[in-house]
Motif scaffolding. Structure first.
Motif, PDB file in Angstrom:
ATOM      1  N   VAL A 285     -57.639  33.374  50.032  1.00 25.34           N
ATOM      2  CA  VAL A 285     -56.375  33.319  49.296  1.00 25.34           C
ATOM      3  C   VAL A 285     -55.796  31.906  49.363  1.00 25.34           C
ATOM      4  O   VAL A 285     -55.311  31.357  48.368  1.00 25.34           O
ATOM      5  CB  VAL A 285     -55.377  34.351  49.841  1.00 25.34           C
ATOM      6  CG1 VAL A 285     -54.031  34.228  49.135  1.00 25.34           C
ATOM      7  CG2 VAL A 285     -55.932  35.771  49.672  1.00 25.34           C
ATOM      8  N   SER A 286     -55.897  31.288  50.555  1.00 23.20           N
ATOM      9  CA  SER A 286     -55.318  29.950  50.732  1.00 23.20           C
ATOM     10  C   SER A 286     -56.056  28.906  49.905  1.00 23.20           C
ATOM     11  O   SER A 286     -55.538  27.814  49.687  1.00 23.20           O
ATOM     12  CB  SER A 286     -55.351  29.545  52.203  1.00 23.20           C
ATOM     13  OG  SER A 286     -56.636  29.090  52.587  1.00 23.20           O
ATOM     14  N   ARG A 287     -57.272  29.213  49.450  1.00 22.90           N
ATOM     15  CA  ARG A 287     -58.042  28.251  48.653  1.00 22.90           C
ATOM     16  C   ARG A 287     -58.023  28.557  47.166  1.00 22.90           C
ATOM     17  O   ARG A 287     -58.719  27.908  46.393  1.00 22.90           O
ATOM     18  CB  ARG A 287     -59.477  28.180  49.167  1.00 22.90           C
ATOM     19  CG  ARG A 287     -59.520  27.544  50.530  1.00 22.90           C
ATOM     20  CD  ARG A 287     -60.919  27.240  50.994  1.00 22.90           C
ATOM     21  NE  ARG A 287     -60.859  26.562  52.277  1.00 22.90           N
ATOM     22  CZ  ARG A 287     -61.921  26.179  52.981  1.00 22.90           C
ATOM     23  NH1 ARG A 287     -63.121  26.395  52.497  1.00 22.90           N
ATOM     24  NH2 ARG A 287     -61.781  25.566  54.136  1.00 22.90           N
ATOM     25  N   SER A 288     -57.225  29.539  46.742  1.00 25.63           N
ATOM     26  CA  SER A 288     -57.131  29.855  45.319  1.00 25.63           C
ATOM     27  C   SER A 288     -56.100  28.945  44.655  1.00 25.63           C
ATOM     28  O   SER A 288     -54.896  29.089  44.857  1.00 25.63           O
ATOM     29  CB  SER A 288     -56.723  31.318  45.124  1.00 25.63           C
ATOM     30  OG  SER A 288     -56.305  31.516  43.776  1.00 25.63           O
ATOM     31  N   ASN A 289     -56.581  28.006  43.851  1.00 23.40           N
ATOM     32  CA  ASN A 289     -55.648  27.124  43.145  1.00 23.40           C
ATOM     33  C   ASN A 289     -54.707  27.909  42.249  1.00 23.40           C
ATOM     34  O   ASN A 289     -53.558  27.520  42.051  1.00 23.40           O
ATOM     35  CB  ASN A 289     -56.425  26.115  42.294  1.00 23.40           C
ATOM     36  CG  ASN A 289     -56.953  24.949  43.116  1.00 23.40           C
ATOM     37  OD1 ASN A 289     -56.595  24.789  44.278  1.00 23.40           O
ATOM     38  ND2 ASN A 289     -57.780  24.139  42.502  1.00 23.40           N
ATOM     39  N   LEU A 290     -55.199  29.018  41.692  1.00 23.50           N
ATOM     40  CA  LEU A 290     -54.348  29.812  40.808  1.00 23.50           C
ATOM     41  C   LEU A 290     -53.192  30.429  41.585  1.00 23.50           C
ATOM     42  O   LEU A 290     -52.045  30.409  41.136  1.00 23.50           O
ATOM     43  CB  LEU A 290     -55.177  30.910  40.136  1.00 23.50           C
ATOM     44  CG  LEU A 290     -56.204  30.417  39.128  1.00 23.50           C
ATOM     45  CD1 LEU A 290     -57.023  31.585  38.607  1.00 23.50           C
ATOM     46  CD2 LEU A 290     -55.515  29.700  37.983  1.00 23.50           C
ATOM     47  N   PHE A 291     -53.497  30.998  42.764  1.00 23.27           N
ATOM     48  CA  PHE A 291     -52.438  31.570  43.590  1.00 23.27           C
ATOM     49  C   PHE A 291     -51.446  30.492  44.012  1.00 23.27           C
ATOM     50  O   PHE A 291     -50.227  30.687  43.941  1.00 23.27           O
ATOM     51  CB  PHE A 291     -53.064  32.237  44.823  1.00 23.27           C
ATOM     52  CG  PHE A 291     -52.090  32.511  45.925  1.00 23.27           C
ATOM     53  CD1 PHE A 291     -51.140  33.514  45.802  1.00 23.27           C
ATOM     54  CD2 PHE A 291     -52.116  31.758  47.083  1.00 23.27           C
ATOM     55  CE1 PHE A 291     -50.224  33.748  46.814  1.00 23.27           C
ATOM     56  CE2 PHE A 291     -51.213  31.994  48.106  1.00 23.27           C
ATOM     57  CZ  PHE A 291     -50.264  32.986  47.966  1.00 23.27           C
ATOM     58  N   LYS A 292     -51.964  29.340  44.415  1.00 19.73           N
ATOM     59  CA  LYS A 292     -51.106  28.265  44.923  1.00 19.73           C
ATOM     60  C   LYS A 292     -50.224  27.677  43.825  1.00 19.73           C
ATOM     61  O   LYS A 292     -49.074  27.296  44.070  1.00 19.73           O
ATOM     62  CB  LYS A 292     -51.971  27.186  45.578  1.00 19.73           C
ATOM     63  CG  LYS A 292     -52.605  27.673  46.896  1.00 19.73           C
ATOM     64  CD  LYS A 292     -53.904  26.984  47.219  1.00 19.73           C
ATOM     65  CE  LYS A 292     -53.718  25.588  47.693  1.00 19.73           C
ATOM     66  NZ  LYS A 292     -53.596  25.464  49.147  1.00 19.73           N
ATOM     67  N   ALA A 293     -50.770  27.589  42.608  1.00 21.90           N
ATOM     68  CA  ALA A 293     -49.956  27.098  41.495  1.00 21.90           C
ATOM     69  C   ALA A 293     -48.881  28.128  41.133  1.00 21.90           C
ATOM     70  O   ALA A 293     -47.755  27.763  40.778  1.00 21.90           O
ATOM     71  CB  ALA A 293     -50.837  26.805  40.280  1.00 21.90           C
ATOM     72  N   ALA A 294     -49.216  29.414  41.256  1.00 25.84           N
ATOM     73  CA  ALA A 294     -48.228  30.456  40.969  1.00 25.84           C
ATOM     74  C   ALA A 294     -47.063  30.382  41.960  1.00 25.84           C
ATOM     75  O   ALA A 294     -45.894  30.504  41.562  1.00 25.84           O
ATOM     76  CB  ALA A 294     -48.876  31.841  41.014  1.00 25.84           C
ATOM     77  N   VAL A 295     -47.352  30.166  43.239  1.00 28.96           N
ATOM     78  CA  VAL A 295     -46.275  30.051  44.236  1.00 28.96           C
ATOM     79  C   VAL A 295     -45.393  28.850  43.909  1.00 28.96           C
ATOM     80  O   VAL A 295     -44.166  28.909  44.003  1.00 28.96           O
ATOM     81  CB  VAL A 295     -46.846  29.954  45.664  1.00 28.96           C
ATOM     82  CG1 VAL A 295     -45.734  29.652  46.658  1.00 28.96           C
ATOM     83  CG2 VAL A 295     -47.564  31.253  46.047  1.00 28.96           C
ATOM     84  N   PHE A 296     -46.020  27.746  43.512  1.00 35.53           N
ATOM     85  CA  PHE A 296     -45.243  26.569  43.104  1.00 35.53           C
ATOM     86  C   PHE A 296     -44.244  26.955  42.009  1.00 35.53           C
ATOM     87  O   PHE A 296     -43.092  26.516  42.017  1.00 35.53           O
ATOM     88  CB  PHE A 296     -46.182  25.463  42.609  1.00 35.53           C
ATOM     89  CG  PHE A 296     -45.487  24.323  41.923  1.00 35.53           C
ATOM     90  CD1 PHE A 296     -44.512  23.584  42.578  1.00 35.53           C
ATOM     91  CD2 PHE A 296     -45.804  23.980  40.612  1.00 35.53           C
ATOM     92  CE1 PHE A 296     -43.868  22.526  41.935  1.00 35.53           C
ATOM     93  CE2 PHE A 296     -45.157  22.934  39.972  1.00 35.53           C
ATOM     94  CZ  PHE A 296     -44.189  22.218  40.639  1.00 35.53           C
ATOM     95  N   GLY A 297     -44.693  27.810  41.077  1.00 36.70           N
ATOM     96  CA  GLY A 297     -43.819  28.242  39.991  1.00 36.70           C
ATOM     97  C   GLY A 297     -42.953  29.443  40.333  1.00 36.70           C
ATOM     98  O   GLY A 297     -42.354  30.056  39.451  1.00 36.70           O
ATOM     99  N   ASN A 298     -42.884  29.783  41.652  1.00 42.19           N
ATOM    100  CA  ASN A 298     -42.064  30.918  42.119  1.00 42.19           C
ATOM    101  C   ASN A 298     -42.467  32.224  41.433  1.00 42.19           C
ATOM    102  O   ASN A 298     -41.631  33.089  41.165  1.00 42.19           O
ATOM    103  CB  ASN A 298     -40.567  30.655  41.913  1.00 42.19           C
ATOM    104  CG  ASN A 298     -40.092  29.429  42.674  1.00 42.19           C
ATOM    105  OD1 ASN A 298     -40.662  29.093  43.724  1.00 42.19           O
ATOM    106  ND2 ASN A 298     -39.079  28.760  42.157  1.00 42.19           N
TER     107      ASN A 298
END
Lengths: 383, 383
Positions: A285-298
């Motif tokens: 999960v920590s390496r999913s760019n999609l998940f991480k970009a989604a968190v950036f966008g709240n």
């Protein structure tokens, strides 16, 4: 107080002139004894920087008198000339301290593939040996910074003995590039084998569970030195517990200063069949760019969490997995639960709780979001 | 001409009303025969969408009459209700065509974790069955688009027979999230087992070597249908070669339209001990956010290439590796070679050549850079 919080250590941070924009760039930590016990863990990257190749030889006998660290250049992929620079640095410090170069660890951090200015580096090392004091820990912590916005230090005290440490690294941790360097000192009386066991146990549940951007450095090194100056001999389990506390504190400081990050994300995996499964799921999960970009966008995009879990070999049934974000269970048994709109991801701290319903093991991985600033800083790093 | 370039196929693209902002969102491709041979490959993600679970059952006997695809929702993690929606879609199309629902493949793409509007979906499916024509391939290719900026189609013709195809997917490919859907048709006379062998060989060296952002979708599906309408029976090797050409063409179109990308990067690994090593090395580099951000900044940071190679288990000695970027060898034998300043990374096409000097195998991985626009598009996807 950093690496000089424990008795029996001196340190310095000086300006050798290695950094393009100036400032402290060379740190020295000297173990004044009476013991010279040491242990270290190194990057598992097979492309190892010259200081790593050197330090792996030095640590073999468990005896270390000092560690010298420079920012302003990684001395990695710099060939025989670069290795000679590392060797000469250890010789210079060994000469000043009246010990063998074979008892001097070396660490470097900065750009890969460029030679360090050897003359400046050696002059800086000599200067640091002269200027070192029992209060030099703060300067040493500043001298190892690269893109870090602040120095990272921690101290843990127990009855009669102390552990202190400093760390550098700003994002790019798996533990990661650009680079994670940690020096920990203690005045407890411990043998090298005891230090080694404690350090491996502590790094396993701290720095090894920090995965800011999945990139593994060529220069990572975590070093633990014991002077024995307190005369106290702690129980190994007590010492390890204190060391875990200190390492987790430093790991959280590294996470909080990750390059360009706007969220600090803790991915807590529970209900795993075993701890390895929990770590594997958290890391995916920590390496999913999609998940991480989604968190950036709240955006509480739990589908991206499940998609990342699905890439692992961990024991789980997709239709039994629960996912909560900041306390709101948005996914129950692999389907929609509470509405996404109930999740507030605006705070910097984000907690993702994943229940695999496959056992009772658990682990937490720390990571960061993927932001515009991350892209900017890492597209402009060499300049 | 897309999926209707080959004879024996009809297709349609219609507006079912599933997309928030309107437009074509449902595609139907019907194999009018005389043969109904089919093969398909599916995402290896263990978290599979409902259409994947359905289609894996349909393909088991190698007979398929039609495939229906919707954008506007992935129908993934939508539980029993979602599966019933997929089943009902196949029933609706089967009824219109006078065949069993068990011969109808279904694909969906869009947001995970939201139910599709079943009534709209079924009405759209019926409409498509009515509107299908032998010239409907272009509309079908448009109807499967999500964040794609343009439809992707390709046609390869050989003596007397034809292969045509359409693809969707804009970044997020490993083959990747959000989702890669490909439908390929041919009028050659081929048995399901022949199609299956050719399709696996072709995807292995095309879509499987496209790794835009390392994220693997829950919905990926590549389908190959044969009508036999040409009456021609090509040699299996000849057919496979043509299919490889078509798949590589579509893969490059997917790469060129990756979300937010500003560079199309081909990572060519040569001198590998075997092909698996070459693929592993190329994939590791393609998944390094640091390397990808550097390319975005036109920075030929070869140290990040070597650091990524160092995380693999491939056979190589770091001090024998050469790296060239856009024709300039910046790293020779693990050390600096030509100056970075000679490398021009401003063109959209970037070629990274890695020579491991460990054997004679090779492979090329296609990827994209990590950009501000990637972060922006993926932080706002749900909105």
């Amino acid at each position: 107080m950093s690496v000089t919080a424990a008795s029996g250590f001196t340190a310095a941070g000086v300006t050798a002139g290695l950094k393009t924009f100036g400032g402290l760039d060379l740190a020295l930590v000297v173990n004044e004894g009476p013991l010279r016990s040491a242990a270290a863990v190194f990057t598992s990257n097979r492309a190892k920087a010259n200081p790593i190749i050197w330090s792996q030889q030095v640590i073999a006998d468990g005896t270390v008198s000092a560690i010298v660290l420079n920012s302003g250049g990684a001395n990695c992929f710099t060939g025989a000339e670069g290795f000679q620079t590392t060797h000469a640095t250890a010789e210079a410090v060994g000469e000043d301290l009246g010990v063998s170069a074979g008892d001097i660890l070396v660490c470097s951090t900065g750009l890969i593939g460029e030679q360090l200015d050897r003359a400046k580096l050696l002059a800086g090392a000599h200067l640091a040996a002269v200027e070192r004091t029992a209060n030099g820990g703060a300067d040493a912590a500043r001298a190892i910074m690269t893109t870090d916005s602040k120095p990272k230090t921690a101290v843990v005290r127990r009855g009669g003995w102390t552990i202190g440490g400093m760390a550098k690294g700003a994002g790019m941790l798996a533990p990661g590039l650009a680079t994670m360097l940690v020096v920990i000192t203690t005045d407890a009386v411990l043998l090298p084998a005891q230090l080694d066991a404690a350090l491996r146990q502590a790094t396993r549940v701290s720095f090894d569970r920090l995965d800011s951007d999945g990139c593994m450095s060529t220069n990572d090194q975590v070093t633990l030195l014991a002077s024995g100056a307190s005369g106290e001999e702690p129980e190994p389990t007590e010492f390890t517990a204190a060391l875990v506390e200190l390492c987790q504190d430093l790991a959280r400081q590294l996470q909080a200063d990750a390059e360009g990050a706007s969220h600090d994300i803790a991915i807590e995996v529970v209900g795993a069949a075993d701890e390895d499964d929990a770590v594997e799921v958290g890391r995916a999960v920590s390496r999913s760019n999609l998940f991480k970009a989604a968190v950036f966008g709240n955006d509480p995009n739990w589908g991206r969490v499940l998609a990342a879990i699905g890439t692992t070999a961990a024991a789980f049934d997709p239709y039994e997995v629960d996912v909560s974000m900041n306390g709101v269970r948005v996914c129950a048994a692999g389907g929609p639960d509470r509405p996404r709109t109930e999740v507030d991801l605006r705070p910097r701290e984000v907690h993702v709780l994943i229940d695999l319903h496959a056992g009772s093991a658990h682990a937490t991985i720390l990571t960061n979001d993927l932001t515009h600033d991350y892209v900017h800083e890492n597209s402009a790093y060499a300049s």
